[in-house]
Design an enzyme around this catalytic site. Sequence first.
Site, PDB file in Angstrom:
ATOM      1  N   GLY A  48       0.759  -1.244   0.000  1.00 30.27           N
ATOM      2  CA  GLY A  48       0.000   0.000   0.000  1.00 30.27           C
ATOM      3  C   GLY A  48       0.789   1.293   0.000  1.00 30.27           C
ATOM      4  O   GLY A  48       0.344   2.300  -0.536  1.00 30.27           O
ATOM      5  N   GLU A 102       3.463   4.069   6.343  1.00 33.42           N
ATOM      6  CA  GLU A 102       2.237   3.329   6.051  1.00 33.42           C
ATOM      7  C   GLU A 102       1.321   4.134   5.139  1.00 33.42           C
ATOM      8  O   GLU A 102       1.383   5.363   5.112  1.00 33.42           O
ATOM      9  CB  GLU A 102       1.486   3.015   7.362  1.00 33.42           C
ATOM     10  CG  GLU A 102       1.605   1.581   7.827  1.00 33.42           C
ATOM     11  CD  GLU A 102       0.851   0.577   6.960  1.00 33.42           C
ATOM     12  OE1 GLU A 102       0.718   0.766   5.734  1.00 33.42           O
ATOM     13  OE2 GLU A 102       0.401  -0.427   7.527  1.00 33.42           O
ATOM     14  N   ASP A 103       0.475   3.423   4.411  1.00 36.41           N
ATOM     15  CA  ASP A 103      -0.510   4.109   3.573  1.00 36.41           C
ATOM     16  C   ASP A 103      -1.657   4.650   4.416  1.00 36.41           C
ATOM     17  O   ASP A 103      -2.103   5.775   4.245  1.00 36.41           O
ATOM     18  CB  ASP A 103      -1.032   3.184   2.462  1.00 36.41           C
ATOM     19  CG  ASP A 103      -1.554   1.846   2.983  1.00 36.41           C
ATOM     20  OD1 ASP A 103      -1.402   1.543   4.187  1.00 36.41           O
ATOM     21  OD2 ASP A 103      -2.119   1.092   2.177  1.00 36.41           O
ATOM     22  N   ASP A 106      -6.108   2.521  10.118  1.00 35.45           N
ATOM     23  CA  ASP A 106      -7.562   2.390  10.203  1.00 35.45           C
ATOM     24  C   ASP A 106      -7.908   1.967  11.632  1.00 35.45           C
ATOM     25  O   ASP A 106      -8.003   2.819  12.521  1.00 35.45           O
ATOM     26  CB  ASP A 106      -7.981   1.374   9.133  1.00 35.45           C
ATOM     27  CG  ASP A 106      -9.469   1.207   8.961  1.00 35.45           C
ATOM     28  OD1 ASP A 106     -10.193   2.209   9.088  1.00 35.45           O
ATOM     29  OD2 ASP A 106      -9.926   0.089   8.671  1.00 35.45           O
ATOM     30  N   LYS A 134      -7.691   7.364   9.859  1.00 36.72           N
ATOM     31  CA  LYS A 134      -9.132   7.434  10.138  1.00 36.72           C
ATOM     32  C   LYS A 134      -9.299   7.459  11.661  1.00 36.72           C
ATOM     33  O   LYS A 134      -9.403   6.404  12.290  1.00 36.72           O
ATOM     34  CB  LYS A 134      -9.847   6.200   9.575  1.00 36.72           C
ATOM     35  CG  LYS A 134      -9.862   6.065   8.063  1.00 36.72           C
ATOM     36  CD  LYS A 134     -10.589   4.780   7.648  1.00 36.72           C
ATOM     37  CE  LYS A 134     -10.606   4.589   6.155  1.00 36.72           C
ATOM     38  NZ  LYS A 134     -11.140   3.268   5.746  1.00 36.72           N
ATOM     39  N   PHE A 155     -14.518   3.912   2.907  1.00 39.81           N
ATOM     40  CA  PHE A 155     -13.542   3.054   2.229  1.00 39.81           C
ATOM     41  C   PHE A 155     -12.992   3.807   1.026  1.00 39.81           C
ATOM     42  O   PHE A 155     -13.735   4.340   0.216  1.00 39.81           O
ATOM     43  CB  PHE A 155     -14.168   1.733   1.776  1.00 39.81           C
ATOM     44  CG  PHE A 155     -13.149   0.814   1.191  1.00 39.81           C
ATOM     45  CD1 PHE A 155     -12.306   0.075   2.019  1.00 39.81           C
ATOM     46  CD2 PHE A 155     -12.984   0.709  -0.178  1.00 39.81           C
ATOM     47  CE1 PHE A 155     -11.326  -0.749   1.484  1.00 39.81           C
ATOM     48  CE2 PHE A 155     -12.003  -0.120  -0.731  1.00 39.81           C
ATOM     49  CZ  PHE A 155     -11.177  -0.852   0.108  1.00 39.81           C
ATOM     50  N   ASP A 162      -5.796  -0.149  -2.363  1.00 43.27           N
ATOM     51  CA  ASP A 162      -6.495  -1.020  -3.308  1.00 43.27           C
ATOM     52  C   ASP A 162      -7.892  -1.403  -2.868  1.00 43.27           C
ATOM     53  O   ASP A 162      -8.238  -1.346  -1.683  1.00 43.27           O
ATOM     54  CB  ASP A 162      -5.706  -2.310  -3.490  1.00 43.27           C
ATOM     55  CG  ASP A 162      -5.762  -3.192  -2.244  1.00 43.27           C
ATOM     56  OD1 ASP A 162      -5.378  -2.709  -1.154  1.00 43.27           O
ATOM     57  OD2 ASP A 162      -6.219  -4.346  -2.351  1.00 43.27           O
ATOM     58  N   ARG A 168      -4.632   0.614  -7.223  1.00 38.44           N
ATOM     59  CA  ARG A 168      -3.439   1.204  -6.596  1.00 38.44           C
ATOM     60  C   ARG A 168      -2.765   2.241  -7.492  1.00 38.44           C
ATOM     61  O   ARG A 168      -2.060   3.115  -7.027  1.00 38.44           O
ATOM     62  CB  ARG A 168      -2.401   0.115  -6.276  1.00 38.44           C
ATOM     63  CG  ARG A 168      -2.832  -0.894  -5.242  1.00 38.44           C
ATOM     64  CD  ARG A 168      -1.643  -1.744  -4.815  1.00 38.44           C
ATOM     65  NE  ARG A 168      -2.025  -2.964  -4.117  1.00 38.44           N
ATOM     66  CZ  ARG A 168      -2.277  -3.054  -2.814  1.00 38.44           C
ATOM     67  NH1 ARG A 168      -2.231  -1.976  -2.060  1.00 38.44           N
ATOM     68  NH2 ARG A 168      -2.591  -4.205  -2.274  1.00 38.44           N
TER      69      ARG A 168
END
Length: 178
Positions: A48, A102-103, A106, A134, A155, A162, A168
Amino acid sequence: MKEVTILGKDFELFIDADTIQDRIKRLAIVLNEDLKGKDPIFIAILNGSFMFAADLMKYVTVPSEITFVRISSYKGMNSTKNMKEVMGLKEDIKDRTVVIIEDIVDTGYTIEGLINQFETQGPKEIKVATLLFKPKALVVGTKPDYVAIEIPNDFIVGYGLDYDGFGRNLQDIYKVKI
Ligand code: IMP
Ligand code: MG
């Protein structure tokens, strides 16, 4: 409004490419100040974070290393709560300042698992830099040290993130249409 369809699901434009780049540049300014003299090692989490890591590192000016790891769920389990195994870390991170790239954070389970595994190798400190966060979804751990963009609990896809492996490659970030 720009829209894309991925694997039959409709997404609408949420954060455009220019905004993403602008936020990454601003984040890099903070990192360059905080990491002065620390010779950090950045560890980007694949898949990610590949786009974010590539763009972020173009603006990082402190002497530093970057490396990449993957995480895999143990076979037969797919919940984010399950233990993940870190694969591919060849570098010695003992007594180093580690910055995880990190992407998205969550629920926080993934980043918590990563921190716990890196901790066993005796780094000096571990910081977390994430493109997206988030806050309302966070279940474990605390807010990441460095956040480029905070988002609500939708989302999203694009810019490395992805939907079932696809999307992506998108330059912008899209959110699922309800
Ligand atoms: P966690 O819930 O913080 O453990 O996040 C687990 C992983 O889920 C992240 O590293 C992402 O790969 C993925 N993820 C979480 N939210 C999204 C999203 O909105 N779109 C795509 N992937 C996501
Ligand atoms: Mg991820």
